[in-house]
Design a protein around this motif. Structure first.
Motif, short mmCIF file in Angstrom:
data_model
loop_
_atom_site.label_atom_id
_atom_site.label_comp_id
_atom_site.label_asym_id
_atom_site.label_seq_id
_atom_site.Cartn_x
_atom_site.Cartn_y
_atom_site.Cartn_z
N TYR A 19 -31.74 2.50 -15.59
CA TYR A 19 -32.36 2.52 -16.92
C TYR A 19 -32.92 1.15 -17.30
N LEU A 20 -32.15 0.10 -17.05
CA LEU A 20 -32.59 -1.24 -17.44
C LEU A 20 -33.74 -1.75 -16.59
N GLY A 21 -33.79 -1.34 -15.32
CA GLY A 21 -34.82 -1.84 -14.44
C GLY A 21 -35.93 -0.85 -14.14
N TYR A 22 -35.58 0.26 -13.49
CA TYR A 22 -36.61 1.19 -13.00
C TYR A 22 -37.34 1.89 -14.14
N SER A 23 -36.62 2.30 -15.18
CA SER A 23 -37.29 3.01 -16.28
C SER A 23 -38.25 2.08 -17.02
N ARG A 24 -37.89 0.80 -17.12
CA ARG A 24 -38.80 -0.15 -17.77
C ARG A 24 -40.09 -0.30 -16.96
N TYR A 25 -39.93 -0.36 -15.64
CA TYR A 25 -41.11 -0.44 -14.76
C TYR A 25 -41.98 0.81 -14.94
N LEU A 26 -41.36 1.99 -14.96
CA LEU A 26 -42.13 3.23 -15.08
C LEU A 26 -42.85 3.31 -16.42
N MET A 97 -34.74 10.15 -8.57
CA MET A 97 -35.51 11.39 -8.51
C MET A 97 -35.51 12.15 -9.83
N GLY A 98 -34.32 12.54 -10.29
CA GLY A 98 -34.25 13.39 -11.49
C GLY A 98 -34.79 12.73 -12.74
N SER A 99 -34.39 11.50 -12.99
CA SER A 99 -34.85 10.80 -14.20
C SER A 99 -36.34 10.49 -14.12
N VAL A 100 -36.81 10.17 -12.92
CA VAL A 100 -38.25 9.95 -12.72
C VAL A 100 -39.02 11.23 -13.01
N HIS A 101 -38.49 12.35 -12.50
CA HIS A 101 -39.11 13.66 -12.71
C HIS A 101 -39.26 13.97 -14.19
N ASP A 102 -38.18 13.79 -14.96
CA ASP A 102 -38.22 14.11 -16.39
C ASP A 102 -39.17 13.19 -17.13
N PHE A 103 -39.15 11.91 -16.79
CA PHE A 103 -39.98 10.93 -17.49
C PHE A 103 -41.47 11.18 -17.25
N VAL A 104 -41.86 11.40 -16.00
CA VAL A 104 -43.29 11.58 -15.72
C VAL A 104 -43.77 12.94 -16.21
N SER A 105 -42.89 13.95 -16.25
CA SER A 105 -43.29 15.24 -16.82
C SER A 105 -43.61 15.10 -18.30
N ASN A 352 -42.45 11.45 -31.57
CA ASN A 352 -43.03 10.68 -32.66
C ASN A 352 -43.87 9.50 -32.15
N LYS A 353 -43.35 8.78 -31.14
CA LYS A 353 -44.05 7.65 -30.54
C LYS A 353 -44.00 7.77 -29.02
N GLU A 354 -45.04 7.33 -28.36
CA GLU A 354 -45.05 7.39 -26.90
C GLU A 354 -43.89 6.62 -26.29
N THR A 355 -43.54 5.50 -26.87
CA THR A 355 -42.49 4.66 -26.30
C THR A 355 -41.11 5.33 -26.36
N ASP A 356 -40.98 6.38 -27.20
CA ASP A 356 -39.72 7.13 -27.23
C ASP A 356 -39.48 7.88 -25.92
N ALA A 357 -40.52 8.05 -25.12
CA ALA A 357 -40.41 8.84 -23.90
C ALA A 357 -39.46 8.21 -22.89
N ARG A 358 -39.34 6.89 -22.91
CA ARG A 358 -38.45 6.24 -21.95
C ARG A 358 -36.99 6.63 -22.21
N THR A 359 -36.56 6.54 -23.46
CA THR A 359 -35.18 6.89 -23.81
C THR A 359 -34.93 8.38 -23.65
N ILE A 360 -35.87 9.19 -24.14
CA ILE A 360 -35.66 10.64 -24.15
C ILE A 360 -35.84 11.24 -22.77
N TYR A 362 -36.31 9.56 -19.38
CA TYR A 362 -35.48 8.95 -18.33
C TYR A 362 -34.01 8.88 -18.75
N GLY A 363 -33.75 8.40 -19.97
CA GLY A 363 -32.37 8.26 -20.44
C GLY A 363 -31.67 9.59 -20.62
N GLY A 364 -32.41 10.60 -21.08
CA GLY A 364 -31.81 11.92 -21.27
C GLY A 364 -31.29 12.51 -19.97
#
Length: 607
Positions: A19-26, A97-105, A352-360, A362-364
């Protein structure tokens, strides 16, 4: 003996790094911009497109994706192959894999007006590719509805306390929706009052458990259980294989899913998911914290040590090959195609905001991995001797979770029903979300014009029946074990197709976009799941049931179910392989410079 805490520590370390590294890059890679208008604001209609506060939407998204699969799957895999293979797939596969999948979807849907992955791929590969993916997704949705409705029914039968508590929190959700969206009353005050009411529902369930029919001869309900109907109930479809009470709950859950999916999201979906998120966070987070506290201070009712074998061999305890079936069995704990439907179906319409996508996004998914870890920890403590399956998984999760919560001094008489309610709160949300998503699929496939077919697609109730009836037939056939494998294979293959969609989107967006983050997981999951569905079709059904076994020993329903599963598995393989071929051709064309790339991550500018 290894302590359970090491399962938790290893997962937390790898998930935190992800979350701290890869999701920020994505997030930087797909150029999330908090100032860009999201579909929820652009198309706000009070029905489907409704901007939601970040914690509310996170609660909805997490509740929708975290169903019974990340509980049943890891427990079954742990019993069959041992806890080490299951842990490795969850801890490594989820953040890569899984968190990447959810985030890019979710991200790709944001750039395409909140539309589904079927719509997105259609923009790049054409109508044929779009319809193939939508049909694949719709068939998977039917399996999702069947699996989740059955799991809820089994939990209600095993823990009647959860049935009462669930009714209480659904009623509270309706009132909370009016409180928030119609009366516009204070959000924080409402949260305190209604969350307190939801937890109070657990006590109501313990005091007044609810069942539809009397318990079977070899089972019993808690003292004081309210039984609504007397008599045998043998006339209920599926009663002989599922038990009368379980079989009676199934159509009620399916009917609930259909009705709830037809309501505006503000009326039930958003407020219920927000309230249930507190159950989920306290259940998953509380169990993880309880493992740490119980290990350090020794306050649990028994030592929190792993009783389960670390590795039971490649063929496992049931003679089932670890590759490829381990990856299909665990399913949602690591990667799940159903999540792409949630991300691009309901979540993208409420962001509400595009930047919420990282938490919701990848983090979800990391949160779902934590749920899978808790499930694996419960079976590691209990270590049942029998083979895996739903009849084992659900009682193990609740009873093992109850043992873990004794670290806080919570008695198992409360902890067990509470963990059962945590499971049900996941499942009820996933069930009606799945029906709602299935409606979107049908509408996109057949259109919503004034023709007879279009009218059916627009009708929320007829649309729900199209999904609910075949799901009910699959459940009552009594073929749970093979139904679970088919669900897992279809679900994982859908994940590969969602990753294909994201890869096609990135390839058409900009030549500088690397395709490794989505392309490698796509190739891995595509290979694994095609092999898994092939095993299900040709080994588990054709060879075991028809060649090695005897058709004369099977009932008509069992024979039809086996044939249906073989045909469905082969149809899913055909659709997936065809789509991958079409998508690969588009990627090659886009990277050769033949297409005109979009400059903002939306559809190509020459469309």
């Amino acid at each position: 003996m290894v302590q359970v805490i090491w399962l938790v520590v290893s997962v937390l370390v790898l998930f935190s790094a992800g979350y701290l590294g890869y999701s920020r890059y994505l997030a930087n890679f797909v150029e999330l911009d908090e100032d860009r208008t999201t579909p929820a604001h652009k198309y706000e209609d009070g029905q489907e497109y409704v901007p939601a506060k970040k914690p509310v939407l996170l609660g909805h998204h997490y509740s929708s994706i975290a169903g019974g699969a990340p509980i049943v799957g890891p427990i079954t895999a742990g019993v069959v192959w041992g806890w080490v293979p299951a842990l490795l797939w969850i801890a490594i596969g989820n953040p890569l894999m899984g968190s990447v999948h959810d985030f890019v979807s979710l991200s790709s849907s944001l750039r395409h007006e909140g539309k589904s992955i079927g719509y997105i791929i259609g923009e790049y590969v054409g109508e044929r590719g779009k319809n193939m993916l939508l049909w694949f997704a719709f068939l998977t949705i039917i399996l999702v509805v069947a699996v989740f409705a059955l799991v809820v029914a089994i939990v209600f039968n095993a823990f009647p306390q959860a049935a009462t508590a669930s009714l209480v929190y659904i009623a509270l959700a309706f009132v909370f929706g009016v409180y928030l969206y119609q009366l516009n009353l204070p959000f924080l005050l409402g949260t305190v009052v209604f969350v307190t009411g939801v937890f109070g529902g657990v006590f109501a369930g313990i005091e007044y458990p609810l069942a539809l029919f009397p318990a079977a001869a070899d089972a019993s309900y808690p003292a004081g259980t309210i039984v609504l109907f007397s008599g045998g109930g043998g006339w209920i479809p599926g009663a002989s294989s599922l038990g009368v009470n379980t079989a009676a709950w199934v159509p009620i859950i399916i009917l609930y899913g259909g009705l709830a999916s037809a309501l505006p999201v503000w009326m039930l979906l958003q407020p219920r998911d927000y309230l249930s998120s507190f159950l989920l966070y306290s259940g998953v987070g509380g169990a993880l914290l309880a493992i740490i506290v119980g290990t350090i201070f020794g306050t649990a009712s028994q030592p929190l040590e792993i009783q389960l074998a670390a590795y039971k061999g490649f063929m496992g305890a049931s003679g089932t090959p670890l590759f490829p079936l381990l990856f299909i069995t665990i399913a949602c704990g690591t990667i799940s195609g159903f999540h792409s439907l949630v991300s691009s179906g309901t979540t993208a319409k409420q962001l509400n905001k595009e930047t919420d996508a990282r938490t919701i996004g990848y983090g979800g998914m990391l949160g779902e991995g934590l749920l899978a870890t808790v499930a694996l920890a419960t079976v590691a403590l209990v270590a049942p001797d029998v083979g895996g399956g739903i009849g084992l998984a659900l009682p193990t999760f609740a009873s093992g979770g109850g043992i873990i919560l004794t670290s806080f001094g919570i008695p198992t008489s409360f902890g067990g029903p509470f963990m059962a309610l945590v499971l049900v709160s996941f499942l009820l949300t996933s069930t009606d979300t799945a029906v709602r998503l299935g409606r979107y699929m049908v509408e996109e496939i057949v259109g919503t014009d004034a023709s007879g077919v279009g009218e059916v697609a627009k009708n929320r109730y007829a649309n729900a029946a199209i999904q609910g009836v075949p799901a009910y037939i699959l459940i009552t056939s009594g073929s749970w074990l093979t139904l679970w494998q088919l669900f897992g294979g279809a679900n994982q293959l859908l994940a590969a197709l969602a990753l294909l969609t994201a890869t096609v989107w990135l390839a058409n967006w900009d030549d500088s976009k690397q395709l490794v983050s989505t392309g490698v997981p796509m190739a891995v999951m595509g290979t694994i799941t095609v092999l898994g569905l092939g095993w299900l079709a040709f080994h588990d059904n054709l060879y075991v049931k028809f060649i090695q076994g005897s058709v004369n020993d099977m009932t008509m329903v069992q024979t039809l179910s086996a044939i249906t599963q073989m045909v469905l598995a082969l149809v899913l393989i055909y659709l997936a392989v065809s789509l991958i071929r079409i998508g690969y051709g588009n990627i090659k064309e886009a990277r050769s410079g033949a297409g005109v790339a979009a400059t903002d991550g939306g559809k190509p500018s020459d469309d």
